[in-house]
Every structure is written in structure tokens, then in C-alpha cells.
Design an enzyme around this catalytic site. Sequence first.
Site, PDB file in Angstrom:
ATOM      1  N   ARG B 238       0.852  -1.194   0.000  1.00 57.16           N
ATOM      2  CA  ARG B 238       0.000   0.000   0.000  1.00 57.16           C
ATOM      3  C   ARG B 238       0.881   1.234   0.000  1.00 57.16           C
ATOM      4  O   ARG B 238       1.902   1.276   0.695  1.00 57.16           O
ATOM      5  CB  ARG B 238      -0.895   0.012   1.250  1.00 57.16           C
ATOM      6  CG  ARG B 238      -2.126  -0.852   1.081  1.00 57.16           C
ATOM      7  CD  ARG B 238      -3.003  -0.758   2.279  1.00 57.16           C
ATOM      8  NE  ARG B 238      -2.223  -1.091   3.484  1.00 57.16           N
ATOM      9  CZ  ARG B 238      -2.770  -1.363   4.656  1.00 57.16           C
ATOM     10  NH1 ARG B 238      -4.075  -1.300   4.798  1.00 57.16           N
ATOM     11  NH2 ARG B 238      -2.030  -1.659   5.700  1.00 57.16           N
ATOM     12  N   PHE B 298      -9.555  13.258  25.750  1.00 53.79           N
ATOM     13  CA  PHE B 298      -9.862  12.419  24.600  1.00 53.79           C
ATOM     14  C   PHE B 298      -9.250  12.985  23.319  1.00 53.79           C
ATOM     15  O   PHE B 298      -8.702  12.253  22.498  1.00 53.79           O
ATOM     16  CB  PHE B 298     -11.387  12.319  24.474  1.00 53.79           C
ATOM     17  CG  PHE B 298     -11.861  11.639  23.232  1.00 53.79           C
ATOM     18  CD1 PHE B 298     -11.719  10.276  23.079  1.00 53.79           C
ATOM     19  CD2 PHE B 298     -12.474  12.363  22.220  1.00 53.79           C
ATOM     20  CE1 PHE B 298     -12.165   9.636  21.943  1.00 53.79           C
ATOM     21  CE2 PHE B 298     -12.922  11.733  21.071  1.00 53.79           C
ATOM     22  CZ  PHE B 298     -12.763  10.365  20.934  1.00 53.79           C
TER      23      PHE B 298
END
Lengths: 354, 484
Positions: B238, B298
Site C-alpha cells: 500500500r 480524549f
Amino acid sequence: MAEEHILVTGGTGFVGGHILNSLIELHPEYKITVFDLPASGTWVPPREDIAYVQGDIREIKDVTRAVREARPTAVIHVAGIVPTGNDRYSQRKYLKEWVFKVNVEGTKNMLEAARNGGVRAFVFTASITMVTDDNGHDYPNFDETIVPTPSLIYGQSKVAAEALVLEANSLEMATCSIRPSVICGPGDYQLVSTIQRCIAKFETPWIIGDGDGLYDFTYVTNVADAHVLAVHNLLTTKTAAGEAFFITNGQPIPFRAFCLQIWAHFGHTPPFEVHIPKPIAWVAAYCAEWVTYFNGTEATLSRGSVKDYCQLAYANIDKARRILGYEPRVSLDVGLKTSCDELRERLKAKMKGL
Amino acid sequence: MPSLKSIAYYTFHPSELRSIIQWTVWHMPVHERDPTKESKELQRCFYFLDKTSRSFSAVIKELNPELLVPVCLFYLVLRGLDTIEDDMTIPLDSKCPELRAFHERLYQDGWTYDGNHAKEKDRDLLLEFSVVVTEFKKIKEPYQVIIKDIAKRMGEGMAESCQRTEKNPDWAITIKDYEMYCHYVAGLVGEGLTRLFVESKLANPMLLQRPDLHESMGQFLQQVNIIRDIREDFDDKRRFWPKEVWSKYVDNFEDLIKPENKDAAMNCSSEMILLGLNRVPECLHYLAGIRDQSVFNFAAIPQSMAIATCELCFRNPTMFERNIKITKGAACQLMVDSSQNLQVLCDVFKRYVKLIHKKNDPRDPNFLQISIACGKIEQFIETIFPTQKPGQKKELADTKNLSPEEAAKKQKEKEEDKWDMIYMGIAVGATLLFVTLMMVVVAWFAGARFDLAFAHLYSTLTGGNAPGPYPEKGAEPSPAHGEL
């Protein structure tokens, strides 16, 4: 609307010359006259119709005559002197008198002549050194709210001259001040060439202090653009009247990185790197000053340059962006490459000349 | 059981060990989920969250209860999409419609998918996807709308990129293509999360008016992953690095991996890193708009990991040899520092930016631009948190608020101080001079021959033949110090 006519003092010099180019590019409709000391034989006006008046800003009669003859609507006052080399750090009295005579008296003369001659806009070239010439202090991200207290002569002279300019702001004549940082670009004989010469002198491996404090450099055409934006502003909206603006590339980098890039352009990378603590460098510089005092040469190392090298000082240019609409058109990496290429050509020409 | 290698490593890096202990022992989650109050399906969702993500599950589970379930489901939906896209065994003519229709599956009760190859690691999630559907329909409607919209657009983007890759594995030609890909897989996630944060009133609504900010959040994370995974992706056939960048340094993409092209590959990677670094000021700007501690953690933890990974990869040739990762100790330290506030986080960024600056090599064509990008980050941080350094001028502030009399008094004091110093200097100098003179006089009375000493000193300094204090002994040069 009447035709605008700009008188540029110091127009044959480094910054003045680029201001002419920028004026021609951004406002081809402006008429231009240059006022300067008798130019060296090589000076050619960048456009044929640019008139050239010889004179000395220290002489009020020269200045008055120039304004009376040209009848400009705006003045960009660039002319001034910059003490270089070890003189930059000198506090000698005769030097101070000389610098003040040109930078402060000269500005006073220009202002008076402009006011009497019906000039509507007056742009003054000050310098960021008004703040940073206070050697040995750090100034991260300062803006125009800072009160300049320079300790070196040049910065002091610019503070005094700028005060005159901004006080002169009135309904009849709008004034403002441009404070550029250290400038590089074609025509500069100071900054890039001094750093380039370090290669031959084996001065590249030494790093004084941490070498990571950010510093402002500006490509000369960006400085020129700022002047043109300012003069246009004062002739139209006048939102910049009575204001001062810091002008930089808005891309602060460590002084060391700037040097390394110049050396890299000349195919040199320091073979090794040694960090020298600031106090040791200071003592070494003190000795170097004595040596150079006795044998009459000019050293790269002096106590002042040690402080310059270690100083962290960079400006926030949001005010210029907001009011003048200033945005540096040439990025520092492109500008520095151009400067180095020009220096290389110049050195080559010099070699051939010998 | 820690390996011998890691024991050896932490013996010499005790501060990293300390960070690990600090994080594992002392870290207090801002919020904790309560599994006893959850339905069986939801518990199953969290089971999948743990299974499919190592790094994200911990921070998601500490989120504010308002967002805990929506973000968990959002993550699983994206993971589901990703699992279909990643599986090379699914034929394109069934894969693309599946990706495009995925957002509608969120409302189909009992929907599952079994088209994945048996070895696909997250196959189980899709086999039991009905639990996600059940829980999805229970969350507040605005959250459903946001998640569905993002799933739709991401499915669209993924299908398109699958078709392009099929036609040409070198699809990433320009930097724009590359950023477009990052937009579909990460920029959209940034948008979705921002909308969830704002919807739940845990972030400043202004963030929605600056789409460039959340775009940069996603771009920076994704770009750093793509840079770090160069070797792994290469082995999996890839390619994500755009041709516009690598073609400046090597002729064929494969050449980047070859050891003989180390320098070119290094310069190429620094241009890739430069693209990422340019995003950092916007990421910090974004984080300034978050109002809730758990949401801040977060959002901030992945960002600080990314800048650390940037620094790890910068001018590090091992990234082309094998997959590299920041150490566990460094990761724990980053988690501790990223779960405080923006200022502490900015210090982390400043620290890593300085390290990048140190590694910067002037032979690299991107040298100055990297320097400029680092400077920009530092200046941005300085704009939000101005420092007061000891090097800065203090007297100015002192004298500003003084009345003229006080200022005059201060000036006078300064003047007095100056003269005190001068008098003291003179006194010390005079004492030294007196003592020296006394010693000379005593020596003279005792019979010291100063004339000979001076003559000798003179001769050694000038190299002349003035008579020395002693007759020369043989060919030996006379000692330089005069013996009195």
C-alpha cells in the site's frame, strides 16, 4: 483624483531601491522622485521618468528645495545611517552625535519641509531595533504595545525620530512608522555576507548559548511592500495615521538556523558543533575586542554580538496584517536563497575583477 | 512478564519507568462507566471497543457520560466501515455498494455482515453488528443524525478511493490527493466528533465555524500514522505517500526503502513531516475551544502522541527498516501531561518541537522550512500563553506605576548605589596596592635583586641577549622564571 507623487528619501540605497520597485509594481500610476546624497556612479533609476534630486537631509535648505521643486503629495523617508560592525555596540559620544544628526535632525528637517510643502502623507522607516537594541533582554512575540527602551545608539536615534514623526500626525499630514526587523536581500552588504565570511574564518562550529532562541528576519521586498501599503493607506483611508507597525516575515527562526542555511547554500556544513556557554563566550569576546582594538581589524566576535546571537526576540505582526493588509509575499526560504545567489554572483564578479 | 530487553531499557531510563507507574497507579479517570446499568447489547459494544482498539478504548471509556455511548458507537461504526474497506478479498463490485449503503444499515434491525475473510481481525464485530444497531437507535436523535451523516460521506469517499486504487495503485499523485484521502478517513471523523462535542455543549460552538481547525486535527493524526507506517504499508503493497513529494527525491517509490538511498529517503520523510507540522498550530487552536476535561483528554492524548511520533520519525532511518513506536514510558508520560490542561500540553509540544529543531540538518532541502514550521508553533504557543522570562526587562514594569517623586527617589537610590560600588572598588584596589608595595619593600630590605629579575624578564620576553641572573650552564636554556 489628483495624481499622487511620492518622494522617496534614500531611494538609491538598499531598502529605498526596493521601495521604488514595489511602488512601480503596485502603483504604476504614482509619480516618483528620489532624494538622496550624490549616488555612486552605478545607480540607474528603475524607471526612466523617476526624477533624482541630490541633497543632504541634514541641510534644511536642501530638503526644502527638493520638496519645493518636486511638489510631492507623499514622502517615504527611508534615508538614515546604521552604525555597523563594532560601531553598532559603541557608545562613543562623537558617534552618537553623528547618528542623531542624520537620523533625528534629518527626520525633523524632512517633516518640516513636508508640512510646509503641503505633503499629505509621511511614512517613516524606523526599525525593530528600537525594541531589540536593548541588548541582553528577551522579547518573545512582542507587539506595538511595548514601550521601547533601547540601550544602543541606533535604536535610540530611531525612537527619537519616530516620536517626532508620530507627533507630527495631523489632519493635513497623516504620518506613520514602519519598523522592519533585520533585512536580507539583493543589495544587502551586511547580514548575509558577514555570515558567509564565517566559513573561511572557521567560525561555523561554535554555538554560543543554546542557539535556539527565535529571531526575526525579513526579506527586503516584503519591507518595501509594507511601505507602499502604508503610503497608500495614508493617502486613502488613513486608518494607519499616527500608528507604528512592526514588519517581519512572520517566520521567526533561531539565529543559528539562519546561519546554517546560508552556509549550506555555500556548500558548507560545520564539521562538528561545540556549545560554548554564554559567560565563556562573553570573556572570549572581551579579549577579542582588545585584540582587534590593537591590530585595527574587525572581529565577528564582540560582547555585543554575543548578546545579539543569544537574544530571543521576535515580533507579532498582526497589527500590520489587520490595518495595512500586509502579508509577506516572499517566504523566508525563497528570499534567503535569492540573497545567497546574489551574493555568490557578486563574489564571483569580485574574483574576476581582481 | 516484562522481557529482559525492557528491563534493561527501563534500568537506564528510570524516568520513563516512573511515568508508567505514575499513570497506572495514580491516574484517576474523570468519569467511569458503570457496566451494571448497561443493557446486554451495550456491554457487548464495549467488549468490541476493547477488542478493536487498544489506544482509543481507554480514553473513550473515560468520556463524559453524555458522550460515552455516542462516541463508542461512532467508533464502532467507523471500525465497521474500515473492516469492509480493508478486506482485499471482497470483490470490488460488492464492496463499493456495501460501503455506500453502510449508513442505512444503522437503521436495519438485526443487520450483520459475513462477507469478510476468516482472517480479517475485526470480522466478529460485523458478524454481531446488530448490537450496534440496537444501541444506535437508543441514543439521542441529533447524535444519530451526525453519525449517520459522517458514515454516509465516509462510505462514499472510501468507495471512490477503492475504485481508484483498483485502477492505479499509485493513485496518490499530488499532495492534494493525499490530503483528500486523509480527509475521508480522518478529517471527517474530526468533523463528526466536533459536532458531537458542540451538540452536547462540551465544546465552544465557534469550533463549527472553523472547519479548518477540526480538519487539521484529523489530518495531523492521519498524516503522522502514514509517515510512521511507511515500512508496514510498503510490505502490504500500500502506498500513501504522494508522488508529488517522493518523486523529488527518488525515481521509484521502492527506492525509498533501499539502504543506499538513505539520505534521499530521509529528506523525503522530512518533507512529509513538514506537511504535518504545518497543521500543529491549528490543532492547538482547536484544543483551546474544548470545555470539558474528559473531552479535552480524549482529543489531546492522540495529538501529543502524534507530535512525539513526529519527533521519533524525524531524521530516523530506522523508520524505513521496520515499524517504530514511541516507548511505553514516553507514552505514559504523554498521557499524564495531556490530561491536565492546554498549557501543560503546550509545554509538551514545545519540548518536542525543540527536539525536532535540534535534529534538523542543514543539508536537507527542507531545513529552513522545518525551522520556520517549528518557529510558528512556538510563536503560536507564545500567543496563547505569553512567558515571563527572567531575561525580560523588569524595571520597565516597576517604574511604570510609580509617581514622579517615587521615580526620582528610585533614581537617586540607584545613583547612590553606583557610587557605593565605586568607593568600594577604590578601597579594595588601594588595599591591594599597599600590601604589594609592603611586600616589595620587605623583599628589597632582605636583599632581593630586582634589577637582575627585570633584566631576565626582559630578555626572555624579547628573546634578546640581556644578561641573565645566572651564567648559562652548558647548552641548556635558562629557565624562564626568575629565581630570586
